[in-house]
Design a protein around this motif. Structure first.
Motif, PDB file in Angstrom:
ATOM      1  N   LYS D  16       0.721  -1.071  -0.137  1.00 36.55           N
ATOM      2  CA  LYS D  16       0.084   0.161  -0.092  1.00 36.55           C
ATOM      3  C   LYS D  16       0.740   1.219   0.005  1.00 36.55           C
ATOM      4  CE  LYS D  16      -2.273   1.276   3.378  1.00 36.55           C
ATOM      5  NZ  LYS D  16      -3.089   1.203   4.630  1.00 36.55           N
ATOM      6  N   ASN D  81       2.548  10.250   4.372  1.00 42.81           N
ATOM      7  CA  ASN D  81       1.211   9.745   3.940  1.00 42.81           C
ATOM      8  C   ASN D  81       0.897   8.095   3.418  1.00 42.81           C
ATOM      9  OD1 ASN D  81      -0.909  11.836   3.241  1.00 42.81           O
ATOM     10  ND2 ASN D  81       0.930  12.788   2.755  1.00 42.81           N
ATOM     11  N   HIS D  83       1.095   5.538   5.256  1.00 41.76           N
ATOM     12  CA  HIS D  83       0.373   4.859   6.245  1.00 41.76           C
ATOM     13  C   HIS D  83      -1.126   4.673   5.806  1.00 41.76           C
ATOM     14  CE1 HIS D  83       3.299   4.480   9.252  1.00 41.76           C
ATOM     15  NE2 HIS D  83       3.581   5.969   9.258  1.00 41.76           N
ATOM     16  N   GLY D  84      -1.427   5.615   4.855  1.00 39.69           N
ATOM     17  CA  GLY D  84      -2.971   5.518   4.430  1.00 39.69           C
ATOM     18  C   GLY D  84      -3.780   6.634   5.041  1.00 39.69           C
ATOM     19  N   GLN D  85      -3.339   7.394   6.180  1.00 43.35           N
ATOM     20  CA  GLN D  85      -3.904   8.277   6.705  1.00 43.35           C
ATOM     21  C   GLN D  85      -3.535   9.496   6.103  1.00 43.35           C
ATOM     22  OE1 GLN D  85      -4.458   7.641  11.017  1.00 43.35           O
ATOM     23  NE2 GLN D  85      -5.164   9.801  11.252  1.00 43.35           N
ATOM     24  N   VAL D  86      -4.429  10.470   5.677  1.00 44.26           N
ATOM     25  CA  VAL D  86      -4.213  11.667   5.193  1.00 44.26           C
ATOM     26  C   VAL D  86      -3.270  12.548   6.462  1.00 44.26           C
ATOM     27  CG1 VAL D  86      -4.630  13.883   4.233  1.00 44.26           C
ATOM     28  CG2 VAL D  86      -5.906  11.863   3.334  1.00 44.26           C
ATOM     29  N   ARG D 143      -2.465  14.435  11.331  1.00 44.65           N
ATOM     30  CA  ARG D 143      -2.982  13.278  10.613  1.00 44.65           C
ATOM     31  C   ARG D 143      -4.473  13.574  10.693  1.00 44.65           C
ATOM     32  NH1 ARG D 143      -1.288   8.122  12.831  1.00 44.65           N
ATOM     33  NH2 ARG D 143      -0.962   7.490  10.476  1.00 44.65           N
ATOM     34  N   ASP D 145      -8.905  12.556   9.315  1.00 45.77           N
ATOM     35  CA  ASP D 145      -9.590  11.391   9.467  1.00 45.77           C
ATOM     36  C   ASP D 145      -9.726  10.603   8.134  1.00 45.77           C
ATOM     37  OD1 ASP D 145      -9.978  11.390  12.297  1.00 45.77           O
ATOM     38  OD2 ASP D 145     -11.540  12.792  12.117  1.00 45.77           O
ATOM     39  N   ASP D 146      -9.386  11.265   6.848  1.00 49.42           N
ATOM     40  CA  ASP D 146      -9.657  10.821   5.614  1.00 49.42           C
ATOM     41  C   ASP D 146      -8.666   9.877   5.295  1.00 49.42           C
ATOM     42  OD1 ASP D 146      -8.518  13.419   5.704  1.00 49.42           O
ATOM     43  OD2 ASP D 146      -8.943  13.702   3.827  1.00 49.42           O
ATOM     44  N   ARG D 147      -8.757   9.086   4.523  1.00 48.58           N
ATOM     45  CA  ARG D 147      -7.895   8.220   3.675  1.00 48.58           C
ATOM     46  C   ARG D 147      -7.113   8.849   2.333  1.00 48.58           C
ATOM     47  NH1 ARG D 147      -5.945   4.757   7.104  1.00 48.58           N
ATOM     48  NH2 ARG D 147      -5.345   3.616   5.266  1.00 48.58           N
ATOM     49  N   GLU D 149      -6.461   6.695  -0.028  1.00 49.84           N
ATOM     50  CA  GLU D 149      -7.063   6.003  -1.010  1.00 49.84           C
ATOM     51  C   GLU D 149      -8.288   6.717  -1.590  1.00 49.84           C
ATOM     52  OE1 GLU D 149      -6.165   5.074   1.656  1.00 49.84           O
ATOM     53  OE2 GLU D 149      -5.166   3.010   1.883  1.00 49.84           O
ATOM     54  N   GLN D 150      -8.805   7.496  -0.833  1.00 43.44           N
ATOM     55  CA  GLN D 150     -10.052   8.339  -1.355  1.00 43.44           C
ATOM     56  C   GLN D 150      -9.677   9.413  -2.422  1.00 43.44           C
ATOM     57  OE1 GLN D 150     -11.322   9.537   2.631  1.00 43.44           O
ATOM     58  NE2 GLN D 150     -13.230   8.558   2.504  1.00 43.44           N
TER      59      GLN D 150
END
Lengths: 154, 154, 154, 154
Positions: D16, D81, D83-86, D143, D145-147, D149-150
């Motif tokens: 990822k 970024n 880790h996937g968390q914005v 950090r 709450d959004d991802r 990936e979005q």
């Protein structure tokens, strides 16, 4: 950071660093009043320890940010002056990733990032006994022409 | 920096800021031990004063960098918590443009650079009585959900 | 910050500052490629403007932090070299209180916090046209012995 | 700094991190225009390389401070970024211990100093091919709450 550990340090330079550190540990009033103790020193690096007391807490009962800073700052001063050339702080930055409390033993480890004729940069990590990083400090010094030994005579 | 001076501050907000400042000035052990005194406070800003004593000097006999930092840091804490929302320091940077010595009266003036829901930035100038800037501090806080008033009950 | 505005600046010093600024605006490749324009300069201070383009965005489509930094950094370089003595950056810190986007006109205003023989500190505010602060930059320079005019001959 | 190297990283997390890094390397306009290339990435760390060109020089013909910053800043963005968390930058500090010039290959290595739910700190070293440190960068993110990936779907 630096590869100084692998380098062979002349015994003389290491002894001078110790002399300077011992003198600073006795003369620096904040180090004395806060009970800081230099555990180790080499040219450009050092380790300093301190126990957090009730007198070092902020309004919400945890270790005061200025106390964590003070410990890092003293390690910064010892490391940057350990070469014998007087070093004065230009600026410093500190991050506070986690808190500490009364009774905690804090240990500051200073390493030399880079050093040129006129300036040098140091990194100081402040950790609790359980290894948690509570302060991350980066400081820059201006290196003057005078010697620490001149101050030590007074 | 901010145009807060020109804004009309509700009397209530100003009174609450004073209550918080007085409480912090009494509970903060470094403020107490170093003899710091909040002279003025408004939501987001404050003025704090302190006299440099012999116990606040470094190895070469001038005001310890950590003492100048401590004064700026306390002004930072008062200003950032004066809104009533608990603010904890994430990081801070200090510059030392000039030295000070025992006997000097140092004054820290904190102003709010910016403030959002979660973070805020403060600028603190530390000056000698003759107006010379001896510390220039920028600090960032994380603003938590709890209230300072909850701490004041204890 | 500084009271330079109230001081009378010799016409000669101001003209030299303009000469240096114009030369830097032409020779600095980042200033040229990013379309930066020095709008005003006085010894120790300046104002620089730039329009954000599609080429200056980060992965999520807002102005790249390095672009806001670049604008502040060029204003820092112009202000610190405007006295004629060569100034090289030792370190800098930037805060990002708010974002900006393609099409925004950003304006950087540099002021001199303090200046001594060897070092100087500058504050640079970067604002959108609506006055929102998007970058707050503090930079420290080392002031060398050579003159900017020597570079301008080449 | 961190002991992450010794830790076993789940293959999924590493894949990822690579997906995010590749996406950022394509979408970040400064990374594209300056020819930056992510050489390696793990959750929380990465290595990015770039060649200095004539378009990246300042008025005196050496690498622009904002270019060294840009390389460090992109490594900072990828690492924080990954880790996937914005993660959005709150502030950063850079030191310039040595210069570089056109033709130099600069390599930025980002490591995670600490990470909590809401904030994290990264250290980025920028070095020339001969190992000389030309930039030392410390950055703090908030950090959200959004991802990531979005964002990648768009």
């Amino acid at each position: 950071m630096s590869d100084e550990k692998q380098m062979i340090i002349p015994k003389e330079a290491e002894e001078k660093a110790w002399e300077i550190a011992r003198w600073m540990n006795k003369k620096d009033q904040i180090a004395v009043n806060f009970g800081m103790k230099v555990l180790n020193v080499k040219p450009g690096s050092c380790v300093v320890e301190m126990k957090v007391t009730e007198k070092m807490l902020n309004a919400v009962g945890i270790t005061h940010g200025a106390v964590t800073y003070a410990l890092a700052d003293f390690a910064f001063a010892v490391a940057s002056n350990s070469h014998g050339q007087v070093a004065v702080a230009l600026n410093a930055q500190i991050h506070y990733p986690a808190p500490s409390k009364a009774g905690d033993i804090l240990r500051a480890t200073a390493t030399e990032e880079t050093k040129s004729r006129r300036t040098a940069i140091y990194r100081i990590e402040v950790k609790r006994a359980d290894g948690t990083l509570v302060g991350l400090f980066t400081g820059t010094v201006f290196r003057r022409d005078d010697r620490v030994e001149q101050w030590m005579k007074d």
